[in-house]
Design an enzyme around this catalytic site. Structure first.
Site, PDB file in Angstrom:
ATOM      1  N   GLN A  77       0.783  -1.162  -0.060  1.00  0.00           N
ATOM      2  CA  GLN A  77       0.027   0.057   0.084  1.00  0.00           C
ATOM      3  C   GLN A  77       0.933   1.382  -0.076  1.00  0.00           C
ATOM      4  O   GLN A  77       1.533   1.559   1.199  1.00  0.00           O
ATOM      5  CB  GLN A  77      -0.867  -0.049   1.179  1.00  0.00           C
ATOM      6  N   GLY A  82      -5.974   4.407   4.482  1.00  0.00           N
ATOM      7  CA  GLY A  82      -7.292   3.872   5.311  1.00  0.00           C
ATOM      8  C   GLY A  82      -7.312   2.448   5.130  1.00  0.00           C
ATOM      9  O   GLY A  82      -6.581   1.803   4.277  1.00  0.00           O
ATOM     10  N   ASN A 161     -16.187  -2.503  18.229  1.00  0.00           N
ATOM     11  CA  ASN A 161     -15.584  -3.175  16.841  1.00  0.00           C
ATOM     12  C   ASN A 161     -14.397  -3.332  17.068  1.00  0.00           C
ATOM     13  O   ASN A 161     -13.280  -2.427  17.425  1.00  0.00           O
ATOM     14  CB  ASN A 161     -15.833  -2.061  15.958  1.00  0.00           C
ATOM     15  N   HIS A 312      26.000  -0.803  35.369  1.00  0.00           N
ATOM     16  CA  HIS A 312      25.883  -1.237  36.744  1.00  0.00           C
ATOM     17  C   HIS A 312      25.093  -0.093  37.674  1.00  0.00           C
ATOM     18  O   HIS A 312      25.225   0.981  37.254  1.00  0.00           O
ATOM     19  CB  HIS A 312      27.308  -1.513  37.278  1.00  0.00           C
TER      20      HIS A 312
HETATM   21  P1  TTP Z   1      -4.254   2.568  12.980  1.00  0.00           P
HETATM   22  O1  TTP Z   1      -3.598   2.131  14.252  1.00  0.00           O
HETATM   23  O2  TTP Z   1      -5.370   3.568  12.822  1.00  0.00           O
HETATM   24  O3  TTP Z   1      -2.818   3.439  11.953  1.00  0.00           O
HETATM   25  P2  TTP Z   1      -1.600   3.292  12.470  1.00  0.00           P
HETATM   26  O4  TTP Z   1      -1.021   1.774  12.598  1.00  0.00           O
HETATM   27  O5  TTP Z   1      -0.893   3.842  11.282  1.00  0.00           O
HETATM   28  O6  TTP Z   1      -0.924   3.949  13.696  1.00  0.00           O
HETATM   29  P3  TTP Z   1      -1.196   5.536  14.177  1.00  0.00           P
HETATM   30  O7  TTP Z   1      -2.543   5.861  13.848  1.00  0.00           O
HETATM   31  O8  TTP Z   1      -0.412   5.594  15.449  1.00  0.00           O
HETATM   32  O9  TTP Z   1      -0.208   6.418  12.880  1.00  0.00           O
HETATM   33  O10 TTP Z   1      -4.287   1.273  11.899  1.00  0.00           O
HETATM   34  C1  TTP Z   1      -5.018   0.006  12.249  1.00  0.00           C
HETATM   35  C2  TTP Z   1      -4.371  -0.986  11.517  1.00  0.00           C
HETATM   36  O11 TTP Z   1      -4.628  -0.647  10.170  1.00  0.00           O
HETATM   37  C3  TTP Z   1      -2.935  -1.165  11.708  1.00  0.00           C
HETATM   38  O12 TTP Z   1      -2.660  -2.459  11.922  1.00  0.00           O
HETATM   39  C4  TTP Z   1      -2.299  -0.389  10.543  1.00  0.00           C
HETATM   40  C5  TTP Z   1      -3.136  -0.688   9.358  1.00  0.00           C
HETATM   41  N1  TTP Z   1      -3.498   0.417   8.213  1.00  0.00           N
HETATM   42  C6  TTP Z   1      -3.026   0.076   7.124  1.00  0.00           C
HETATM   43  O13 TTP Z   1      -2.485  -0.910   6.663  1.00  0.00           O
HETATM   44  N2  TTP Z   1      -3.178   1.076   6.167  1.00  0.00           N
HETATM   45  C7  TTP Z   1      -3.752   2.285   6.510  1.00  0.00           C
HETATM   46  O14 TTP Z   1      -3.852   3.126   5.443  1.00  0.00           O
HETATM   47  C8  TTP Z   1      -4.262   2.388   7.714  1.00  0.00           C
HETATM   48  C9  TTP Z   1      -4.857   3.708   8.106  1.00  0.00           C
HETATM   49  C10 TTP Z   1      -4.075   1.561   8.762  1.00  0.00           C
END
Ligand code: TTP
Length: 400
Positions: A77, A82, A161, A312
């Site tokens: 990605q 998102g 959720n 230490h």
């Molecule tokens: P988040 O925890 O919302 O995002 P993050 O992991 O980038 O953390 P932060 O908000 O601290 O920057 O994401 C939830 C899950 O989804 C996590 O496993 C990462 C994944 N994710 C993606 O793979 N791609 C994305 O575009 C986003 C937003 C999240």
């Protein structure tokens, strides 16, 4: 069935621990968070699709082509736009019903199992005491999904959720039609609303461990949970005469615990680590691979990552030390406020109540302290940060 694991996020809330690794590679006990996600899903999944992005090459290097007999396919990605956008990257690989798990959660195998058993499109839900900081799930009379409301002030139910789903392959068509959310992301919960317009979505109830590991102290919580499951003592390394071991303790191969050390489990001394003499290790502590805990050092409820070293006569409590961190002799960590209030930590510019009365310091990879440094509770030190000898650090030193 494929298990799609989302591991592309930037992990900004976890900084500085994610400056040099993606969040799913953070260690929890004897393996990474991502490997624990794989372990949870392995029973119901024939192959994994890992969606990588931020520092994705590290994930490919560490995990390789398979995990415990399950092939791993990697998809990229390019931008973290998102969760729906992340799942869309798996379209070229998956051809049947599949489950989706975040790469930064600690869950039991019963969660993916419940999603599979629920049939069709399914969302996992778990009861929590205060759901107001989660997506809250309402169900229809037949128990199927009615609505997910993000962080409601007045939650309609106690069902959060979990962020894990089962989808039919037609979800990709719904993702194509998913509009951007207010925060500029393509979110899978928006996609679910579109699916709901056409058919029912099952709610898979889950009652086991669910820990979202998004902020530094949540890595301590996850470590505590994993170490609480260790039973007995497993001593593959060297434990010298005159060492006292109490409770569950693992000493991995090539580790050495020197004479006079007192270890109160649960504790894991990982391969190649060197502890003591006369050190005091208290639960729940992980001394990482090749890490060093010197003479007369006390380490309590902490995670020392690989190659970390505590010189230490130091004290480290309720803290996380990244890879290659070096604490000079006599470095002392405060882990309790004088007013007894919960320790606060800065997360993305906000001071956040960690819910912990005791929390020490969060230290990025390669940081070093001079002798007799004093570090206040809730301080973060960035990767490669230097603290001079005798310095008192009361504020974060992290470049944002
Ligand atoms: P988040 O925890 O919302 O995002 P993050 O992991 O980038 O953390 P932060 O908000 O601290 O920057 O994401 C939830 C899950 O989804 C996590 O496993 C990462 C994944 N994710 C993606 O793979 N791609 C994305 O575009 C986003 C937003 C999240």
């Amino acid at each position: 069935m494929y298990g799609v694991v989302l591991a592309a996020g930037r992990g900004t809330r976890m900084r500085p621990l994610t400056d040099r690794r993606p969040k799913p590679l953070l260690p929890v006990g004897d393996r990474s968070l991502l490997e624990r996600v794989f372990d949870a899903a392995r029973d119901v999944v024939d192959a994994f699709v890992v969606v990588t992005g931020y520092q994705g090459e590290m994930i490919r290097e560490k995990l390789g082509e398979s995990y415990r007999d399950r092939p791993i396919h990697y998809v990229e990605q390019a931008e973290p736009k998102g969760t729906a956008h992340a799942i869309a990257q798996a379209e070229p690989v998956v051809d049947d019903r599949f489950v989706v798990l975040n790469g930064d959660v600690l869950v039991n195998p019963s969660l993916p199992r419940a999603l599979v058993d629920a049939g069709g499109t399914a969302v996992a839900a778990t009861e929590v005491a205060d759901p107001s900081s989660y997506g809250v799930i309402s169900t229809a009379a037949d128990g199927t999904l009615a609505e997910i409301v993000e962080k409601p002030a007045d939650p309609p139910t106690n069902l959060a959720n979990v962020g894990c789903y089962a989808f039919e392959p037609d979800v990709f068509e719904y993702i194509d039609r998913t509009p951007e959310s207010d925060r500029g992301e393509y979110e899978i919960t928006t996609t679910l609303e579109l699916v709901l317009d056409d058919r029912t979505v099952s709610v898979a109830r889950y009652e086991g461990t669910w820990l979202d590991v998004g902020r530094p102290w949540e890595l301590l919580t996850a470590t505590e949970a994993v170490l609480a499951d260790i039973e007995g003592q497993h001593l593959a390394g060297t434990v010298e005469d005159g060492v006292h071991l109490h409770g569950p303790v693992v000493v991995e191969e090539d580790a050495r615990v020197r004479s006079g050390a007192y270890v109160e489990g649960p504790a894991v001394i990982r391969a190649g680590a060197d502890v003591g003499p006369n050190a005091y290790i208290r639960g729940s502590t992980v001394v990482g691979p090749d890490a060093h805990v010197g003479n007369a050092v006390e380490v309590k409820n902490s995670v020392l990552m690989a190659d970390a070293s505590v010189g230490h006569q130091s004290y480290v409590g309720d803290s996380i030390l990244g890879r290659d961190v070096n604490f000079g002799a006599g470095t002392n960590v405060a882990n309790l406020r004088h007013d007894g209030e919960n320790v606060r930590l800065t997360v993305k510019d906000d001071r956040v109540d960690t819910g912990r009365r005791k929390l020490g310091v969060i230290v990025g990879d390669g940081a070093k302290t001079g002798i007799n440094a004093s570090l206040n509770a809730g301080v973060r030190l960035g990767a490669d940060e230097r603290v001079g000898l005798g310095e008192v650090v009361t504020r974060d030193r992290v470049s944002e």
